[in-house]
Design a protein around this motif. Structure first.
Motif: not given
Ligand SMILES: NC(=O)c1ccc[n+]([C@@H]2O[C@H](COP(=O)([O-])OP(=O)(O)OC[C@H]3O[C@@H](n4cnc5c(N)ncnc54)[C@H](OP(=O)(O)O)[C@@H]3O)[C@@H](O)[C@H]2O)c1
Length: 252
Positions: A38-53, A58-60
């Protein structure tokens, strides 16, 4: 537990401020798996790398997007319109540099209150938006700051503080791009109030050197949206052309 994906400037800054507040956090680099739980998953990549993340997550429902640029329509297409999203109005100029507070960051979604609290306690003001309907204006405002000050910064090789002195250019660019944001994002921005907000942020983070980056998500997105909606953006186009291939287009 707070999960942070992307050990760059923002990711490492968030990890540091979590540690300072004794919040359990895990900072993941490329190829490191996100855990169930549980808990937030903060995506701190550049925009182009977001799709891969997103693909590896496992928990969008726990994803938090803080990217600059016009990701909103793309996130909607991916079924993530109601994932937690934020527009960060602070600057981290380098790896392990201290975040420079500029204006109030905004967040919306299930993890917004916790993250706004974390930022606020670190001296980075943040507030929770009343609902997702408030997001297009916030995305558009930050996009305009990135684009207008990016074009001016690159054209004149100057800091954002120096660009504030070109108030007429700032106003003219905002005035022609606001209709694009209205047509493509549904944003309802007032030109003068937006110029005032953008200039106030530039004054606050004065030494930042903005530039045209992440074309697909920022200036390229604005150009494509203007074309799609048959809106003329001659000043912005001229700035982009001059930066891509110097020619004899009118000066900004
Ligand atoms: N810096 C700022 O002041 C600021 C302010 C507001 C918003 N933002 C936004 O925040 C986001 C991050 O910006 P930043 O300045 O921190 O960028 P950055 O310094 O370039 O860091 C991005 C990090 O993400 C990593 N990464 C890429 N793909 C990954 C993956 N699949 N899994 C894990 N890590 C991955 C990169 O690793 P590699 O080095 O291997 O590529 C890099 O460490 C951007 O969207 C930006 O627009 C930045």
């Amino acid at each position: 537990m707070l999960t942070i994906v992307g050990p760059g400037r923002i990711g490492r800054a968030l990890a540091r401020l979590a540690a300072d507040q004794e919040v359990e956090a895990c900072l993941l680099g490329r190829g490191e798996p996100m855990e169930d739980g549980a808990g937030p998953i903060v995506v701190c990549t550049r925009a182009d790398d977001v799709a891969a993340v997103i693909d590896a997550c496992p928990r969008p429902d726990d994803l938090v997007f803080v990217q600059n640029g016009a990701l909103l329509p793309w996130l909607r297409e991916r079924g993530l319109a109601e994932a937690t999203q934020g527009q960060l109005w602070f600057a981290v100029p380098g790896i392990d540099a201290s975040p420079q507070a500029g204006a109030e960051s905004v967040l919306v979604g299930r993890h917004a209150p916790g993250l706004a609290y974390l930022l606020g306690r670190a001296g980075l003001p943040a507030r929770v938006l009343p609902g997702f309907e408030a997001l297009p204006n916030e995305v558009a405002t930050k996009l305009l700051w990135l684009s207008v000050f990016g074009v001016l910064g690159d054209l004149h090789q100057e800091t954002v503080l120096a660009s504030v002195a070109r108030r007429d250019d700032v106003t003219a660019l905002v005035a022609e791009l606001v209709p694009v944001c209205a047509a493509a994002l549904g944003a309802t921005l007032d030109v003068d109030a937006t110029v005032a907000r953008l200039c106030a942020y530039s004054i606050a983070v004065g030494s930042w050197r903005a530039g045209m980056k992440e074309w697909r998500w920022r200036d390229g997105w604005l150009q494509a949206a203007a074309l799609r909606h048959a809106l003329a953006t001659p000043l912005h186009d001229a700035g982009c052309v001059r930066l891509a291939a110097p020619c004899s287009t009118p000066a900004l």
